[in-house]
Design an enzyme around this catalytic site. Sequence first.
Site, PDB file in Angstrom:
ATOM      1  N   VAL A   1      63.842  94.079   9.105  1.00  0.00           N
ATOM      2  CA  VAL A   1      63.207  93.416   7.961  1.00  0.00           C
ATOM      3  C   VAL A   1      64.218  92.795   6.991  1.00  0.00           C
ATOM      4  O   VAL A   1      63.823  92.177   6.008  1.00  0.00           O
ATOM      5  CB  VAL A   1      62.232  94.372   7.210  1.00  0.00           C
ATOM      6  CG1 VAL A   1      61.058  94.742   8.090  1.00  0.00           C
ATOM      7  CG2 VAL A   1      62.933  95.597   6.665  1.00  0.00           C
TER       8      VAL A   1
ATOM      9  N   ASN B   1      58.915 100.345   2.659  1.00  0.00           N
ATOM     10  CA  ASN B   1      59.780 101.521   2.516  1.00  0.00           C
ATOM     11  C   ASN B   1      61.226 101.266   2.955  1.00  0.00           C
ATOM     12  O   ASN B   1      62.136 101.958   2.505  1.00  0.00           O
ATOM     13  CB  ASN B   1      59.204 102.680   3.336  1.00  0.00           C
ATOM     14  CG  ASN B   1      60.096 103.898   3.306  1.00  0.00           C
ATOM     15  OD1 ASN B   1      60.230 104.549   2.274  1.00  0.00           O
ATOM     16  ND2 ASN B   1      60.745 104.203   4.430  1.00  0.00           N
TER      17      ASN B   1
ATOM     18  N   SER C   1      63.502 103.424  -6.739  1.00  0.00           N
ATOM     19  CA  SER C   1      64.506 104.499  -6.743  1.00  0.00           C
ATOM     20  C   SER C   1      64.852 104.877  -8.170  1.00  0.00           C
ATOM     21  O   SER C   1      64.794 104.030  -9.082  1.00  0.00           O
ATOM     22  CB  SER C   1      65.775 104.033  -6.043  1.00  0.00           C
ATOM     23  OG  SER C   1      66.803 104.996  -6.207  1.00  0.00           O
TER      24      SER C   1
ATOM     25  N   TYR D   1      72.816  98.396  -4.990  1.00  0.00           N
ATOM     26  CA  TYR D   1      71.592  99.074  -4.519  1.00  0.00           C
ATOM     27  C   TYR D   1      70.653  99.324  -5.705  1.00  0.00           C
ATOM     28  O   TYR D   1      69.471  98.999  -5.644  1.00  0.00           O
ATOM     29  CB  TYR D   1      71.968 100.379  -3.811  1.00  0.00           C
ATOM     30  CG  TYR D   1      70.794 101.278  -3.519  1.00  0.00           C
ATOM     31  CD1 TYR D   1      69.916 100.995  -2.471  1.00  0.00           C
ATOM     32  CD2 TYR D   1      70.540 102.407  -4.292  1.00  0.00           C
ATOM     33  CE1 TYR D   1      68.826 101.815  -2.214  1.00  0.00           C
ATOM     34  CE2 TYR D   1      69.466 103.228  -4.033  1.00  0.00           C
ATOM     35  CZ  TYR D   1      68.603 102.933  -2.991  1.00  0.00           C
ATOM     36  OH  TYR D   1      67.523 103.749  -2.737  1.00  0.00           O
TER      37      TYR D   1
ATOM     38  N   ALA E   1      70.538  97.798  -8.511  1.00  0.00           N
ATOM     39  CA  ALA E   1      70.035  96.517  -9.020  1.00  0.00           C
ATOM     40  C   ALA E   1      68.948  95.950  -8.103  1.00  0.00           C
ATOM     41  O   ALA E   1      67.956  95.381  -8.565  1.00  0.00           O
ATOM     42  CB  ALA E   1      71.189  95.532  -9.157  1.00  0.00           C
TER      43      ALA E   1
ATOM     44  N   LYS F   1      66.901  97.656  -6.316  1.00  0.00           N
ATOM     45  CA  LYS F   1      65.678  98.442  -6.540  1.00  0.00           C
ATOM     46  C   LYS F   1      65.054  98.074  -7.898  1.00  0.00           C
ATOM     47  O   LYS F   1      63.824  97.984  -8.016  1.00  0.00           O
ATOM     48  CB  LYS F   1      65.990  99.945  -6.482  1.00  0.00           C
ATOM     49  CG  LYS F   1      66.312 100.459  -5.084  1.00  0.00           C
ATOM     50  CD  LYS F   1      65.108 100.337  -4.147  1.00  0.00           C
ATOM     51  CE  LYS F   1      65.326 101.093  -2.841  1.00  0.00           C
ATOM     52  NZ  LYS F   1      64.189 100.961  -1.913  1.00  0.00           N
TER      53      LYS F   1
HETATM   54  P1  NAD Z   1      66.571 106.887   5.759  1.00  0.00           P
HETATM   55  O1  NAD Z   1      67.922 106.288   5.900  1.00  0.00           O
HETATM   56  O2  NAD Z   1      66.346 108.287   6.236  1.00  0.00           O
HETATM   57  O3  NAD Z   1      65.476 105.963   6.450  1.00  0.00           O
HETATM   58  C1  NAD Z   1      65.527 104.587   6.341  1.00  0.00           C
HETATM   59  C2  NAD Z   1      64.581 103.974   7.342  1.00  0.00           C
HETATM   60  O4  NAD Z   1      64.669 102.560   7.224  1.00  0.00           O
HETATM   61  C3  NAD Z   1      64.890 104.307   8.787  1.00  0.00           C
HETATM   62  O5  NAD Z   1      63.682 104.516   9.475  1.00  0.00           O
HETATM   63  C4  NAD Z   1      65.586 103.051   9.306  1.00  0.00           C
HETATM   64  O6  NAD Z   1      65.377 102.843  10.681  1.00  0.00           O
HETATM   65  C5  NAD Z   1      64.873 101.995   8.502  1.00  0.00           C
HETATM   66  N1  NAD Z   1      65.630 100.769   8.348  1.00  0.00           N
HETATM   67  C6  NAD Z   1      66.879 100.611   7.849  1.00  0.00           C
HETATM   68  N2  NAD Z   1      67.236  99.331   7.886  1.00  0.00           N
HETATM   69  C7  NAD Z   1      66.184  98.658   8.407  1.00  0.00           C
HETATM   70  C8  NAD Z   1      65.933  97.299   8.687  1.00  0.00           C
HETATM   71  N3  NAD Z   1      66.849  96.360   8.434  1.00  0.00           N
HETATM   72  N4  NAD Z   1      64.752  96.960   9.235  1.00  0.00           N
HETATM   73  C9  NAD Z   1      63.816  97.888   9.505  1.00  0.00           C
HETATM   74  N5  NAD Z   1      63.987  99.198   9.237  1.00  0.00           N
HETATM   75  C10 NAD Z   1      65.161  99.568   8.708  1.00  0.00           C
HETATM   76  O7  NAD Z   1      66.243 106.747   4.222  1.00  0.00           O
HETATM   77  P2  NAD Z   1      65.161 107.443   3.276  1.00  0.00           P
HETATM   78  O8  NAD Z   1      65.900 108.353   2.372  1.00  0.00           O
HETATM   79  O9  NAD Z   1      63.998 107.939   4.041  1.00  0.00           O
HETATM   80  O10 NAD Z   1      64.766 106.178   2.394  1.00  0.00           O
HETATM   81  C11 NAD Z   1      63.496 105.562   2.429  1.00  0.00           C
HETATM   82  C12 NAD Z   1      63.343 104.700   1.189  1.00  0.00           C
HETATM   83  O11 NAD Z   1      63.458 105.523   0.024  1.00  0.00           O
HETATM   84  C13 NAD Z   1      64.422 103.621   1.045  1.00  0.00           C
HETATM   85  O12 NAD Z   1      63.856 102.461   0.498  1.00  0.00           O
HETATM   86  C14 NAD Z   1      65.397 104.235   0.068  1.00  0.00           C
HETATM   87  O13 NAD Z   1      66.129 103.265  -0.623  1.00  0.00           O
HETATM   88  C15 NAD Z   1      64.423 104.985  -0.832  1.00  0.00           C
HETATM   89  N6  NAD Z   1      65.043 106.056  -1.610  1.00  0.00           N
HETATM   90  C16 NAD Z   1      65.612 107.125  -0.996  1.00  0.00           C
HETATM   91  C17 NAD Z   1      66.186 108.119  -1.775  1.00  0.00           C
HETATM   92  C18 NAD Z   1      66.811 109.344  -1.182  1.00  0.00           C
HETATM   93  O14 NAD Z   1      67.447 110.115  -1.947  1.00  0.00           O
HETATM   94  N7  NAD Z   1      66.681 109.617   0.100  1.00  0.00           N
HETATM   95  C19 NAD Z   1      66.179 107.997  -3.185  1.00  0.00           C
HETATM   96  C20 NAD Z   1      65.591 106.897  -3.762  1.00  0.00           C
HETATM   97  C21 NAD Z   1      65.006 105.926  -2.963  1.00  0.00           C
END
Ligand code: NAD
Length: 258
Positions: free
Chosen positions: A66, A92, A150, A164, A166, A168
């Site tokens: 994506v 997501n 985030s 990152y 920014a 978000k």
């Molecule tokens: P993660 O790294 O475990 O999972 C990320 C997912 O995104 C994976 O399934 C990966 O395959 C997919 N992905 C990555 N690049 C992609 C691309 N170019 N096209 C399609 N899919 C892609 O991360 P997570 O912690 O589960 O994060 C999920 C969301 O939550 C993200 O948007 C992240 O920024 C946000 N977030 C996470 C945290 C945290 O502490 N884990 C905190 C704040 C926000």
Amino acid sequence: MFDDLKGKRVLITGSTQGIGLAAVEAFARAGAKVAMNGRRIPADLEATLARLNGLGGEVVFLQADVSDSAECGKLVDAFVERFGGIDVLINNAGGLVGRKPLPEIDDEFFDAVTDLNSRSALMVTKHALPHLKAAAERNGTTSSVILVGSVAGYTGGGPGAGLYGAAKAWLHNIQKNWVAFHTKDGIRFNMVSPGTFDTAFHADKDEDTKARIGSGFPMGRFGRPEECAPTFLFFASHACSGYITGQVLDVNGGQYMP
Ligand code: NAD
């Protein structure tokens, strides 16, 4: 409680692991038709799909990067071809890409971070818009777009994560515009804004480091992906949140209180 999600068509980007995968599971348990998306085909795809399809809904995998606008369009097309429309879109996919302090940021890194975290959500939402509108008309209820923000969108992010944060914050902001101009289409836009969750996102930290960081939060620990999932169900369900739009739900164990 989420009875109206049964049979609903839910596209969740970046959902092969972590917070996204927990959301796929929650929607499958609610009886929804769900597409799990990832950039690559997961090694254990067959077993994962067999497990997910035993939960009460219907789950398929759709591969698409994506970060690439053309693939965003193809992902939406493939989803609609499979399920006939879209009721719920969850943007997501996201991540740090890497940690670079300001002096090290170049065009390539800027593009990679903003393409993954900002442009991806914009482009998938753009392509999904007519389908979400049609679903709202067909269902006589609202369709739902959920962004994933985030805590970094408020704080500016940790070391090397300024871009990152920014990217978000950009999402936190742009949904206000979408609410202003697309509520008339029967679409609600809300954001789930996680704090610090124990996923591959924090793969650069060992368990002791995670425990030390987590002990500084009021809840005393990192969040678990399944603790975020019900917030997606809530915003997806017209019965639960049909009059809620333009909001941010912070799921962060008290880490940050805007
Ligand atoms: P993660 O790294 O475990 O999972 C990320 C997912 O995104 C994976 O399934 C990966 O395959 C997919 N992905 C990555 N690049 C992609 C691309 N170019 N096209 C399609 N899919 C892609 O991360 P997570 O912690 O589960 O994060 C999920 C969301 O939550 C993200 O948007 C992240 O920024 C946000 N977030 C996470 C945290 C945290 O502490 N884990 C905190 C704040 C926000």
